[in-house]
Scaffold this motif. Structure first.
Motif, PDB file in Angstrom:
ATOM      1  N   ALA A 112      -1.847   9.776   4.327  1.00  0.00           N
ATOM      2  CA  ALA A 112      -2.188   8.353   4.143  1.00  0.00           C
ATOM      3  C   ALA A 112      -1.093   7.422   4.645  1.00  0.00           C
ATOM      4  O   ALA A 112      -1.363   6.271   4.991  1.00  0.00           O
ATOM      5  CB  ALA A 112      -2.472   8.074   2.670  1.00  0.00           C
ATOM      6  N   THR A 113       0.139   7.900   4.705  1.00  0.00           N
ATOM      7  CA  THR A 113       1.245   7.010   5.093  1.00  0.00           C
ATOM      8  C   THR A 113       1.709   7.198   6.537  1.00  0.00           C
ATOM      9  O   THR A 113       2.629   6.495   6.971  1.00  0.00           O
ATOM     10  CB  THR A 113       2.458   7.204   4.150  1.00  0.00           C
ATOM     11  N   LEU A 114       1.105   8.097   7.279  1.00  0.00           N
ATOM     12  CA  LEU A 114       1.537   8.342   8.664  1.00  0.00           C
ATOM     13  C   LEU A 114       1.614   7.063   9.490  1.00  0.00           C
ATOM     14  O   LEU A 114       2.590   6.837  10.203  1.00  0.00           O
ATOM     15  CB  LEU A 114       0.610   9.351   9.349  1.00  0.00           C
ATOM     16  N   LYS A 115       0.603   6.224   9.390  1.00  0.00           N
ATOM     17  CA  LYS A 115       0.575   4.989  10.188  1.00  0.00           C
ATOM     18  C   LYS A 115       1.523   3.923   9.639  1.00  0.00           C
ATOM     19  O   LYS A 115       1.828   2.950  10.311  1.00  0.00           O
ATOM     20  CB  LYS A 115      -0.849   4.433  10.242  1.00  0.00           C
ATOM     21  N   MET A 116       1.999   4.116   8.402  1.00  0.00           N
ATOM     22  CA  MET A 116       2.832   3.114   7.735  1.00  0.00           C
ATOM     23  C   MET A 116       4.324   3.305   7.983  1.00  0.00           C
ATOM     24  O   MET A 116       5.094   2.354   7.892  1.00  0.00           O
ATOM     25  CB  MET A 116       2.593   3.169   6.218  1.00  0.00           C
ATOM     26  N   VAL A 117       4.725   4.522   8.261  1.00  0.00           N
ATOM     27  CA  VAL A 117       6.150   4.865   8.386  1.00  0.00           C
ATOM     28  C   VAL A 117       6.614   4.647   9.821  1.00  0.00           C
ATOM     29  O   VAL A 117       6.099   5.268  10.749  1.00  0.00           O
ATOM     30  CB  VAL A 117       6.402   6.317   7.937  1.00  0.00           C
TER      31      VAL A 117
ATOM     32  N   GLU B  38       0.835  -1.205   0.000  1.00  0.00           N
ATOM     33  CA  GLU B  38       0.000   0.000   0.000  1.00  0.00           C
ATOM     34  C   GLU B  38       0.873   1.260   0.000  1.00  0.00           C
ATOM     35  O   GLU B  38       0.596   2.234  -0.718  1.00  0.00           O
ATOM     36  CB  GLU B  38      -0.914  -0.019   1.232  1.00  0.00           C
ATOM     37  N   TYR B  39       1.953   1.224   0.777  1.00  0.00           N
ATOM     38  CA  TYR B  39       2.876   2.360   0.828  1.00  0.00           C
ATOM     39  C   TYR B  39       3.491   2.612  -0.545  1.00  0.00           C
ATOM     40  O   TYR B  39       3.549   3.756  -1.018  1.00  0.00           O
ATOM     41  CB  TYR B  39       3.982   2.126   1.866  1.00  0.00           C
ATOM     42  N   LYS B  40       3.972   1.552  -1.193  1.00  0.00           N
ATOM     43  CA  LYS B  40       4.594   1.698  -2.517  1.00  0.00           C
ATOM     44  C   LYS B  40       3.631   2.325  -3.522  1.00  0.00           C
ATOM     45  O   LYS B  40       4.020   3.180  -4.317  1.00  0.00           O
ATOM     46  CB  LYS B  40       5.081   0.342  -3.029  1.00  0.00           C
ATOM     47  N   ALA B  41       2.364   1.919  -3.487  1.00  0.00           N
ATOM     48  CA  ALA B  41       1.371   2.470  -4.413  1.00  0.00           C
ATOM     49  C   ALA B  41       1.162   3.968  -4.159  1.00  0.00           C
ATOM     50  O   ALA B  41       1.102   4.766  -5.108  1.00  0.00           O
ATOM     51  CB  ALA B  41       0.059   1.711  -4.288  1.00  0.00           C
ATOM     52  N   LEU B  42       1.065   4.357  -2.898  1.00  0.00           N
ATOM     53  CA  LEU B  42       0.894   5.771  -2.556  1.00  0.00           C
ATOM     54  C   LEU B  42       2.126   6.591  -2.931  1.00  0.00           C
ATOM     55  O   LEU B  42       2.001   7.716  -3.442  1.00  0.00           O
ATOM     56  CB  LEU B  42       0.596   5.924  -1.065  1.00  0.00           C
ATOM     57  N   LEU B  43       3.302   6.046  -2.667  1.00  0.00           N
ATOM     58  CA  LEU B  43       4.539   6.742  -3.017  1.00  0.00           C
ATOM     59  C   LEU B  43       4.636   6.935  -4.528  1.00  0.00           C
ATOM     60  O   LEU B  43       4.945   8.023  -5.005  1.00  0.00           O
ATOM     61  CB  LEU B  43       5.753   5.970  -2.499  1.00  0.00           C
ATOM     62  N   LYS B  44       4.361   5.899  -5.289  1.00  0.00           N
ATOM     63  CA  LYS B  44       4.427   5.974  -6.748  1.00  0.00           C
ATOM     64  C   LYS B  44       3.476   7.048  -7.273  1.00  0.00           C
ATOM     65  O   LYS B  44       3.862   7.881  -8.104  1.00  0.00           O
ATOM     66  CB  LYS B  44       4.083   4.616  -7.365  1.00  0.00           C
ATOM     67  N   GLU B  45       2.266   7.047  -6.765  1.00  0.00           N
ATOM     68  CA  GLU B  45       1.272   8.051  -7.179  1.00  0.00           C
ATOM     69  C   GLU B  45       1.761   9.469  -6.865  1.00  0.00           C
ATOM     70  O   GLU B  45       1.674  10.376  -7.694  1.00  0.00           O
ATOM     71  CB  GLU B  45      -0.049   7.777  -6.471  1.00  0.00           C
ATOM     72  N   GLY B  46       2.291   9.659  -5.661  1.00  0.00           N
ATOM     73  CA  GLY B  46       2.763  10.976  -5.245  1.00  0.00           C
ATOM     74  C   GLY B  46       3.964  11.455  -6.039  1.00  0.00           C
ATOM     75  O   GLY B  46       4.033  12.622  -6.444  1.00  0.00           O
ATOM     76  N   VAL B  47       4.914  10.566  -6.274  1.00  0.00           N
ATOM     77  CA  VAL B  47       6.114  10.927  -7.033  1.00  0.00           C
ATOM     78  C   VAL B  47       5.739  11.292  -8.468  1.00  0.00           C
ATOM     79  O   VAL B  47       6.206  12.305  -9.010  1.00  0.00           O
ATOM     80  CB  VAL B  47       7.154   9.781  -6.995  1.00  0.00           C
ATOM     81  N   GLU B  48       4.912  10.469  -9.092  1.00  0.00           N
ATOM     82  CA  GLU B  48       4.514  10.752 -10.479  1.00  0.00           C
ATOM     83  C   GLU B  48       3.784  12.092 -10.581  1.00  0.00           C
ATOM     84  O   GLU B  48       4.033  12.862 -11.513  1.00  0.00           O
ATOM     85  CB  GLU B  48       3.651   9.617 -11.027  1.00  0.00           C
ATOM     86  N   ALA B  49       2.913  12.396  -9.643  1.00  0.00           N
ATOM     87  CA  ALA B  49       2.201  13.677  -9.656  1.00  0.00           C
ATOM     88  C   ALA B  49       3.169  14.839  -9.468  1.00  0.00           C
ATOM     89  O   ALA B  49       3.103  15.834 -10.194  1.00  0.00           O
ATOM     90  CB  ALA B  49       1.128  13.690  -8.569  1.00  0.00           C
ATOM     91  N   ALA B  50       4.078  14.728  -8.519  1.00  0.00           N
ATOM     92  CA  ALA B  50       5.015  15.822  -8.237  1.00  0.00           C
ATOM     93  C   ALA B  50       5.918  16.108  -9.433  1.00  0.00           C
ATOM     94  O   ALA B  50       6.088  17.261  -9.828  1.00  0.00           O
ATOM     95  CB  ALA B  50       5.855  15.483  -7.005  1.00  0.00           C
ATOM     96  N   VAL B  51       6.469  15.061 -10.012  1.00  0.00           N
ATOM     97  CA  VAL B  51       7.407  15.251 -11.126  1.00  0.00           C
ATOM     98  C   VAL B  51       6.687  15.797 -12.362  1.00  0.00           C
ATOM     99  O   VAL B  51       7.239  16.623 -13.085  1.00  0.00           O
ATOM    100  CB  VAL B  51       8.159  13.932 -11.429  1.00  0.00           C
TER     101      VAL B  51
END
Length: 133
Positions: free
Chosen positions: A110-115, A49-62
């Motif tokens: 979304a990732t606060l509880k995951m990190v 779940e973390y990887k999916a959120l990170l990928k989405e965030g990175v792609e949007a930012a870049v």
């Protein structure tokens, strides 16, 4: 006398060309002003779940933020819950703007509880003018 009249404008022109060549700079990619590493450990329960959120965030930012030069995430093979993100921003203002975007806020909340841990390491690039592709 005629030779000196001809040589004077030629000398002047050559001097101008020399000054132009010495002062002209080849355009380079601007050196990033804010470069850092984010070292993160993710709870293994949430890794996919973390990887999916990170990928989405990175792609949007870049794609949406011109001040985000690179966000490059790598996961360790030996410890798959450990990752490092190389963050490169045009300047501090671009970084501050990035923190306020909807896509970053979504990722962060979304990732606060995951990190399990987060370490931010400020860096100095060895070759700041190196071209970023």
């Amino acid at each position: 006398m005629k030779k000196s009249i001809i040589l004077l404008p030629l000398f002047f022109l050559m001097t101008l060309v020399f000054i132009f060549l010495v002062s002209w700079r080849h355009p380079r990619a601007s050196a990033p002003q804010k470069v850092r590493l984010a070292r993160i450990v993710v709870d293994s329960v949430y890794l996919d779940e973390y990887k999916a959120l990170l990928k989405e965030g990175v792609e949007a930012a870049v794609s949406k933020e011109p001040g985000v030069l690179s966000l490059y995430a790598v996961f360790e093979k030996a410890r798959p819950t450990h990752l490092t993100i190389l963050e490169m921003y045009a300047d501090e203002a671009a970084y501050q703007l990035h923190l306020k975007t909807a896509h970053f806020q979504k990722y962060k909340q979304a990732t606060l509880k995951m990190v399990k841990s987060l370490e931010l390491v400020e860096t100095d690039p060895l070759i700041p003018e190196l071209k970023i592709k």
